[in-house]
Design an enzyme around this catalytic site. Structure first.
Site, mmCIF file in Angstrom:
data_model
loop_
_atom_site.group_PDB
_atom_site.id
_atom_site.type_symbol
_atom_site.label_atom_id
_atom_site.label_comp_id
_atom_site.label_asym_id
_atom_site.label_seq_id
_atom_site.Cartn_x
_atom_site.Cartn_y
_atom_site.Cartn_z
ATOM 1 N N GLU A 65 -2.906 5.707 8.162
ATOM 2 C CA GLU A 65 -3.644 6.775 7.492
ATOM 3 C C GLU A 65 -4.631 7.397 8.471
ATOM 4 O O GLU A 65 -5.027 6.767 9.455
ATOM 5 C CB GLU A 65 -4.456 6.225 6.313
ATOM 6 C CG GLU A 65 -3.668 5.806 5.119
ATOM 7 C CD GLU A 65 -4.592 5.269 4.024
ATOM 8 O OE1 GLU A 65 -4.135 5.205 2.882
ATOM 9 O OE2 GLU A 65 -5.752 4.903 4.327
ATOM 10 N N ARG A 107 -56.875 -33.837 31.887
ATOM 11 C CA ARG A 107 -55.820 -33.594 32.872
ATOM 12 C C ARG A 107 -55.755 -34.693 33.929
ATOM 13 O O ARG A 107 -54.935 -35.589 33.866
ATOM 14 C CB ARG A 107 -55.967 -32.224 33.556
ATOM 15 C CG ARG A 107 -54.688 -31.789 34.296
ATOM 16 C CD ARG A 107 -54.923 -30.710 35.339
ATOM 17 N NE ARG A 107 -55.584 -31.222 36.524
ATOM 18 C CZ ARG A 107 -54.952 -31.847 37.522
ATOM 19 N NH1 ARG A 107 -53.653 -32.044 37.464
ATOM 20 N NH2 ARG A 107 -55.610 -32.293 38.572
ATOM 21 N N LYS A 161 0.815 -1.215 0.000
ATOM 22 C CA LYS A 161 0.000 0.000 0.000
ATOM 23 C C LYS A 161 0.850 1.267 0.000
ATOM 24 O O LYS A 161 0.424 2.308 -0.515
ATOM 25 C CB LYS A 161 -0.942 -0.037 1.206
ATOM 26 C CG LYS A 161 -1.936 -1.194 1.167
ATOM 27 C CD LYS A 161 -2.807 -1.226 2.418
ATOM 28 C CE LYS A 161 -3.839 -2.349 2.367
ATOM 29 N NZ LYS A 161 -3.234 -3.687 2.394
ATOM 30 N N GLU A 207 -5.542 1.796 -2.664
ATOM 31 C CA GLU A 207 -4.564 0.823 -3.149
ATOM 32 C C GLU A 207 -5.066 0.217 -4.451
ATOM 33 O O GLU A 207 -6.230 0.382 -4.819
ATOM 34 C CB GLU A 207 -4.364 -0.303 -2.121
ATOM 35 C CG GLU A 207 -5.653 -1.085 -1.841
ATOM 36 C CD GLU A 207 -5.450 -2.204 -0.843
ATOM 37 O OE1 GLU A 207 -4.377 -2.823 -0.869
ATOM 38 O OE2 GLU A 207 -6.384 -2.461 -0.054
ATOM 39 N N THR A 233 -51.006 -32.394 46.663
ATOM 40 C CA THR A 233 -49.733 -31.828 46.208
ATOM 41 C C THR A 233 -49.583 -30.381 46.708
ATOM 42 O O THR A 233 -50.494 -29.574 46.536
ATOM 43 C CB THR A 233 -49.671 -31.816 44.668
ATOM 44 O OG1 THR A 233 -49.941 -33.132 44.197
ATOM 45 C CG2 THR A 233 -48.295 -31.392 44.187
ATOM 46 N N ALA A 283 -57.492 -37.300 34.770
ATOM 47 C CA ALA A 283 -57.716 -38.704 34.441
ATOM 48 C C ALA A 283 -56.436 -39.351 33.926
ATOM 49 O O ALA A 283 -56.025 -40.424 34.379
ATOM 50 C CB ALA A 283 -58.843 -38.844 33.420
ATOM 51 N N HIS A 284 -55.784 -38.693 32.961
ATOM 52 C CA HIS A 284 -54.549 -39.315 32.456
ATOM 53 C C HIS A 284 -53.387 -39.114 33.422
ATOM 54 O O HIS A 284 -52.430 -39.884 33.413
ATOM 55 C CB HIS A 284 -54.220 -38.830 31.042
ATOM 56 C CG HIS A 284 -53.719 -37.417 30.910
ATOM 57 N ND1 HIS A 284 -52.412 -37.090 31.109
ATOM 58 C CD2 HIS A 284 -54.343 -36.268 30.553
ATOM 59 C CE1 HIS A 284 -52.242 -35.790 30.886
ATOM 60 N NE2 HIS A 284 -53.409 -35.274 30.558
ATOM 61 N N GLN A 285 -53.475 -38.092 34.290
ATOM 62 C CA GLN A 285 -52.460 -37.983 35.341
ATOM 63 C C GLN A 285 -52.550 -39.182 36.279
ATOM 64 O O GLN A 285 -51.542 -39.750 36.689
ATOM 65 C CB GLN A 285 -52.656 -36.696 36.143
ATOM 66 C CG GLN A 285 -51.693 -36.581 37.334
ATOM 67 C CD GLN A 285 -51.872 -35.294 38.111
ATOM 68 O OE1 GLN A 285 -52.229 -34.269 37.550
ATOM 69 N NE2 GLN A 285 -51.633 -35.344 39.406
ATOM 70 N N ARG A 339 -52.239 -24.030 42.890
ATOM 71 C CA ARG A 339 -51.851 -24.390 44.252
ATOM 72 C C ARG A 339 -51.668 -23.144 45.130
ATOM 73 O O ARG A 339 -50.602 -22.935 45.728
ATOM 74 C CB ARG A 339 -50.568 -25.218 44.225
ATOM 75 C CG ARG A 339 -50.716 -26.548 43.510
ATOM 76 C CD ARG A 339 -49.378 -27.202 43.225
ATOM 77 N NE ARG A 339 -49.533 -28.472 42.524
ATOM 78 C CZ ARG A 339 -48.617 -29.004 41.713
ATOM 79 N NH1 ARG A 339 -47.472 -28.372 41.504
ATOM 80 N NH2 ARG A 339 -48.834 -30.150 41.118
ATOM 81 N N LYS A 354 -62.531 -30.613 47.141
ATOM 82 C CA LYS A 354 -61.532 -31.445 46.462
ATOM 83 C C LYS A 354 -61.260 -32.698 47.291
ATOM 84 O O LYS A 354 -60.521 -32.674 48.282
ATOM 85 C CB LYS A 354 -60.244 -30.633 46.263
ATOM 86 C CG LYS A 354 -59.119 -31.345 45.538
ATOM 87 C CD LYS A 354 -57.963 -30.379 45.275
ATOM 88 C CE LYS A 354 -56.719 -31.080 44.779
ATOM 89 N NZ LYS A 354 -56.928 -31.791 43.517
ATOM 90 N N HIS A 368 -13.416 -4.579 8.511
ATOM 91 C CA HIS A 368 -12.703 -4.314 7.252
ATOM 92 C C HIS A 368 -12.724 -5.488 6.286
ATOM 93 O O HIS A 368 -12.022 -5.475 5.283
ATOM 94 C CB HIS A 368 -11.253 -3.882 7.525
ATOM 95 C CG HIS A 368 -11.156 -2.816 8.578
ATOM 96 N ND1 HIS A 368 -11.642 -1.541 8.388
ATOM 97 C CD2 HIS A 368 -10.684 -2.852 9.850
ATOM 98 C CE1 HIS A 368 -11.447 -0.833 9.487
ATOM 99 N NE2 HIS A 368 -10.875 -1.601 10.385
#
Length: 1192
Positions: free
Chosen positions: A242, A586, A158, A330, A920, A588-590, A659, A755, A277
């Site tokens: 420069e 919820r 350069k 350059e 729980t 039932a399958h738990q 909860r 409950k 650059h």
């Protein structure tokens, strides 16, 4: 050099007769042949026929267009690169280890030696160093494709180029007159010209050896870094300095010169978009450069080239400031990477011109006179690299698993090392491919580039494609007004939308299942059902089919939305019949399937449910254990589940289990965390919040109820039923429950919930309790929840209905009974013909059940295998959901054969803790203590007597501290004091001791860790920090698995079996497992091959069985107090000591995790740790020796 001289002599003798032949043949005739070499020979236009390309770019393949035979050279580390494969011949540079990976391409003697050995006639430097020019200049028989050595000397650094420009009256940026090598010389310049400055390598480019310095304090370090980089990259650490121009444009001019002194320009390129650059995106021509500035730059570029008699291709580079003043920088005496955009706008093949000029052609012969060169449209080039923009463009390395490129009208790809199977090394430039797009306007070209970027699929390594897309859509780029520091000055460019990489992540999971089987906790075996679900059809009473393509809009939720919580509650109370809540989605399958049912299977029956069960009081579908299980074991986002269910069932109120002051966590949280969670649960689809507290602590309940009221939800304040109400020995009697109801009514609840989590509410007790409440509160809606553990659920719910309950719980027949809820059809039948009819069509309910019966077989690996009702529940009082979980836990802890003993221990544990309400998380406390007692063969007396020395489960200690609230009747003493030793004791609700959540801080931390996060993510993090973090890490690795059909989520497909995965609407992957490769003894991995949409893809999977070690550990001697043993089987998740640690009695040594239960192993006495036997992550059995504590 002796070897080279010998080769030179041999080549001279062989070629002496052919030196005067013309460069171009006059005629080309067809010649016989069948290979590509013959084809090339039949189309040759030059007598020079063999070219070596001395770098690793894409040039080799392009030389074929001139019928040239190509030779590539490569370093040992580059032996798998694409340029080696594309060339006709390829040779390694030197011997393995002789050169560095970069140094090999700078080894001129070696490259020339290869050229001479193999009859090469031309050497092209590609876009790399031109150092070979000087070495080849004296060689008569090997032509260098590039400038002469004299030109390179004049322009190659350069400083020399600056002097040349000054002599030619071309403006330059103020800078040092010569290259500098010392810091003192640089400082002398800054003392005169000030800051900012730019330090540049004198003998190289590409941004290496370049530093911008704005302050004196950074000058010395920047100089040292620049010279060091230049030395490493170019073999010369010389730099020059420069003045630095702020926000300039970088404009470069493509030049071509022949051997006869003719120079032309091919117009300019705008290369302003740079990072450190290094050019990132280039545009040709410059979009908004004034015509007078453009013409002046082009003229000066040609003038400079002519002043040195420039030959071949080169680039003159300029900076243009904001006043459109330009400065020469350059001349690069080689072809640039970005030459492609100039080729696109001019239609000129610059590489072909280079080679033909080197062979002796003039610009006129090539038709390249200035008057015949013009531009058409715009072209944009993006450099696609293996860099990670999110990590400061850190280069990424590794194997490219998938490579799919773009194409089509106006798209040009110049390949680097981008192909499936390529290994990206850390040694070289990270560019994969150059993507160049041409259009008639700048905007058309920009849009083509965007389209091409979107089409790319690169997997296995990070790329800068997301950043390029962000860049090309920024307003400044759209306007074409970028400057050289635009990227550094525009941080919003890094707000990236990255590729989701969904398919490859999905294949990684499927590959893991194929090798290691399912990793889902609790799964035993494979699903019994492996077909497609048969969906039920619903019919009106007149026999016409109900259209279920869209969900129903008729239901109780419409009343809630129109009249609000109070109006909804009033309407429920005024309804003549007894409404039902369906728990199938919820609880039932738990209770029966370990909470493992996935979102995709709930949505599979959602629209039918909205029609068949439109008169439900509510659909219980969220909260409770389903929340954290979704994250832990199903790898799903529960918030995403909620939103999708809400969309599919807009008409039935959704109910969740909250909860109290715990939210959905297992311990108390700050009050504002509960408010935040409830607010977003309401926004995302929850209507009714069944708020309970595990200890019926009214102060804990109040937190949750007020949060629901603030959010605008239906507040169902809930009383937890504990024990047999008819047992006179129980402290939880009718008077206790009525008193609690009074307190809840005082909190202005909308609905009262009862409950009965263990299913101990007998029919007569139900009549007594509900009847008493109804008598006292005639306008209060009552909802009763139960489990059918003892088999009396239907009778009890009917009794509740007759006593005045407004809603009772039921589950679909196939998921009802035992620890689940009573059968919905059984309740319908029991109430049919009475004034209490729930208003559901039994035929529709039965039709829905055909789906759930198939689903239960699909989830058979999680079956609890309960044989029938358990009337012992009136004695042990284990809640329904917990009963199945405890059976599973007992099996995992090696206590399966002691199940009867565990149930008895549950009774004892409950008594030890003061006969607490069990739901729980307190039910978990009792369960953990029971299993701890069985594991360690402890009687109730042993627990009390030895409490000061036992390492109780963490949940037990948290309960005794008061972290779960205050139990009715107080804490058990002396157990509490002995077990806690010196731990804290709370005598008020725990939330009062907790600092409010700093949401701004939490959001900032999560955003920094995971990128953009939502308010729902924040809420999840607050509930379960570790669970949420593990989920996010899993998703990063495997992606969103919620789209995967459950069969393939739980088990691998058969070899050759085809299946489909819909990633999103209209985007389907067609997959087929092809093969599982052999085990690599070195890595312990296997390759798994899938066909995806007809394309073979492979993933590498760790074979977990390959690394399994059978470790036999010593057992702790119970008679030796210095030996510390594991209290039960589990995993050591945290080790707080090391060999030689000094400990005091009670100090924590390690944390043991067994399923969801954690406990601290503590020091039995003061002393020093000796003989440490374990490390973090180790699995241990009960009584395994952890360490010894030698008394001091």
């Amino acid at each position: 050099m002796e070897d080279i001289e010998a080769l030179r002599a041999a080549q001279a003798a062989a070629s002496a007769d052919g030196l005067e032949e013309a460069v171009f043949e006059d005629e080309v005739g067809p010649k016989p042949g069948k290979t590509t070499h013959h084809i090339r020979a039949n189309s040759t236009i030059m007598h020079l026929s063999k070219i070596l390309v001395a770098n690793r770019g894409e040039i080799p393949i392009r030389a074929h267009e001139l019928s040239l035979h190509t030779v590539a050279v490569f370093s040992y580390e580059d032996r798998l690169s694409m340029h080696r494969q594309k060339a006709d011949e390829a040779y390694v540079i030197g011997k393995r280890g002789q050169y560095t990976p970069v140094g090999a391409y700078l080894a001129g003697d070696e490259i020339i030696k290869i050229a001479l050995e193999h009859g090469v006639q031309m050497i092209h430097p590609d876009s790399a160093s031109t150092l070979l020019s000087a070495q080849l200049d004296s060689w008569l028989f090997v032509q260098f494709v590039g400038p002469s050595p004299e030109v390179i000397d004049a322009l190659g650094d350069k400083v020399s180029a600056r002097k040349l420009a000054i002599a030619a009256n071309v403006p330059v940026v103020p800078g040092t007159p010569d290259a500098v090598g010392t810091f003192e010389e640089v400082k002398k310049f800054t003392d005169e010209y000030g800051f900012p400055i730019i330090i540049k390598a004198a003998f190289g480019g590409g941004g290496r050896g370049m530093r911008v310095v704005r302050e004196q304090s950074d000058l010395k370090e920047s100089f040292e870094r620049a010279t060091s980089e230049a030395k490493t990259a170019f073999g010369n650490g010389t730099v020059f300095v420069e003045r630095f121009l702020d926000k300039p444009k970088h404009i470069e001019v493509q030049l071509l010169g022949d051997n006869h002194g003719n120079i032309v320009h091919l117009y300019e390129r705008d290369c302003s978009v740079q990072r450190r650059h290094q050019k990132v995106v280039e545009i040709a021509p410059a979009k908004d450069l004034p015509a007078e500035t453009r013409d002046a730059i082009l003229a000066d570029a040609v003038k400079l080239a002519k002043s040195v008699n420039y030959r071949n291709a080169g680039t003159a580079e300029f900076l243009v400031d904001q006043q459109n003043r330009y400065y020469f920088i350059e001349i690069n005496p080689r072809i640039q990477v970005e030459h492609t955009i100039t080729e696109e706008i001019t239609g000129i093949d610059i590489v072909a011109a280079q080679i033909q000029i080197a062979a002796g052609a003039s610009l006129q012969q090539l038709g390249l006179t200035q008057d015949r060169i013009s531009t058409r449209g715009f072209a944009i080039q993006c450099r696609i690299t293996t860099e990670d923009p999110a990590k400061q463009f850190q280069p990424d390395t590794g194997k490219i698993e998938v490579y799919r490129s773009a194409g089509g009208n106006g798209v040009r790809l110049d390949g680097g090392n981008g192909f499936a199977g390529a290994v990206i090394t850390p040694y070289y430039d990270s560019m994969l491919v150059k993507c160049t797009c041409h259009g008639s306007t700048y905007e058309i070209a920009r849009r083509k580039v965007l389209r091409a970027l979107i089409e790319f699929r690169v997997r296995g390594v990070k790329t800068n494609i997301p950043f390029l897309a962000s860049l090309l859509t920024h307003p400044t780029f759209i306007d074409g007004n970028c400057w050289t520091t635009f990227i550094d000055d525009t941080p919003q460019l890094f707000d990236l939308v990255g590729s989701q990489n969904r398919a490859q992540k999905l294949l990684a999971y499927l590959g893991d299942v194929a090798v290691n089987g399912s990793s889902i906790k609790g799964q035993v075996g494979e699903p019994k059902f492996k077909g497609e679900f048969i969906l039920p059809e619903l019919f009106n009473e007149d026999g016409t089919k109900i259209d279920v393509s869209q969900p129903s809009t008729k239901g109780w939720r419409q009343i809630l939305l129109e009249q609000g919580p109070k109006g909804f509650a009033k309407a429920v109370r005024q309804y003549k019949g007894c409404l039902l809540m369906d728990t199938t989605w919820r609880d039932a399958h738990q209770s029966l399937l370990a909470t493992r049912v996935r979102t995709v299977d709930l949505l599979g029956i959602a629209k039918e449910t909205s029609h068949a069960l439109s008169n439900l009081y509510s659909l219980e579908c969220w909260g409770g254990a389903t929340f954290d299980v979704a994250y832990r074991f199903l790898y799903e986002d529960p918030w995403d589940r909620l939103r999708k269910m809400r969309k599919a069932v807009p008409n039935i109120p959704f109910q969740m289990l909250l909860r109290g002051a715990n939210g959905v966590a297992y311990a108390s949280l700050p009050d504002n965390a509960i408010e935040h969670f409830v607010e977003h649960a309401k926004k995302n689809g929850v209507d009714i919040f069944r708020v309970f507290d595990a200890l019926n602590d009214i102060n804990q309940l109040e937190v949750g109820i007020k949060a629901v009221q603030k959010a605008g939800g239906v507040a169902e304040g809930t009383v937890c039923i504990s024990g047999d109400l008819l047992n006179p020995k129980k402290k939880y009697n009718l008077e206790y429950y009525i008193d609690l109801v009074d307190k809840l009514v005082a909190l202005d609840i909308d609905v009262l919930g009862l409950k009965d989590m263990a299913g101990v509410l007998k029919p007569h007790a139900a009549t007594l309790l509900v009847g008493s409440i109804r008598k006292k509160y005639p306008d209060l809606p009552i909802h009763v929840h139960t489990h059918d553990s003892a088999g009396t659920g239907v009778a009890s719910m009917v009794a509740c209905a007759k006593a005045g309950a407004d809603a009772v719980d039921a589950a679909t027949d196939s998921l009802s009974g035992m620890t689940s809820q009573p059968s919905i059809n059984a309740i319908l039948a029991s109430l049919e013909g009475s004034d209490l009819d729930p208003g559901l069509n039994p035929a529709h309910v039965r039709a829905l059940d055909t789906y759930w019966s198939q689903l239960r077989l699909l989830y058979s690996p999680f079956e609890a295998h309960l044989a029938g009702p358990d009337p012992e529940v009136y004695e042990h009082e284990i809640p329904g959901g917990q009963l199945t979980n405890m059976m599973f836990q007992a099996s995992q802890l090696g206590l399966g054969s002691q199940w009867a003993e565990t149930k008895k221990a549950y009774e004892h544990a409950n008594d030890l803790l003061g006969d607490i309400v069990k739901v729980t998380p307190t039910s978990k406390v009792v369960g953990d203590l029971a299993q701890f007692m069985v594991s360690n063969k402890l009687s109730p007396k042993d627990v009390v007597d030895r409490a000061a020395e036992l390492d109780f489960p963490g949940s037990v200690l948290e309960f005794l501290e008061g972290m779960m609230g205050q139990p009715y009747g107080g804490f058990p003493e002396p157990l509490r004091t002995r077990a806690l030793r010196n731990r804290r004791k709370f005598d008020k609700r725990p939330g009062l001791y907790l600092d409010p959540v700093d949401f701004k801080k939490v959001r900032a931390e999560l955003n920094q860790k995971w990128g953009h996060v939502t308010e729902c993510d924040v809420a999840s993090h607050l509930m379960y920090p570790k669970v949420f973090e593990d989920y996010k890490k899993f998703i990063q690795k495997y992606g969103d698995l919620s789209v995967l059909p459950t069969r393939y989520f739980l088990s691998a497909p058969q070899i050759g079996e085809e299946f489909h995965v819909e990633l999103e609407k209209g985007k389907v992957l067609i997959l087929k497992l092809l093969a599982v490769g052999p085990l690599s003894e070195n890595t312990g991995q296997r390759e798994v091959f899938y066909e995806m949409n007809g394309e073979v893809r492979q993933v590498t999977v760790d074979d977990n069985k390959a690394s399994v070690e059978n470790v036999s550990r010593a057992k702790a001697d119970p008679g030796d107090s210095s030996q510390v043993g594991a209290p039960m089987a589990g995993v050591l998740v945290e080790l707080r000591i090391h060999e030689g640690s000094d400990v005091k009695k009670g100090d924590p040594l390690a944390v043991l995790s067994a399923m969801k239960m954690e406990m601290v192993i503590s020091a039995p006495h003061n002393g020093k740790v000796s003989g440490l036997q374990v490390k973090e992550g180790d699995s241990v059995d009960g009584s395994d020796l952890v360490c010894k504590i030698i008394k001091a």
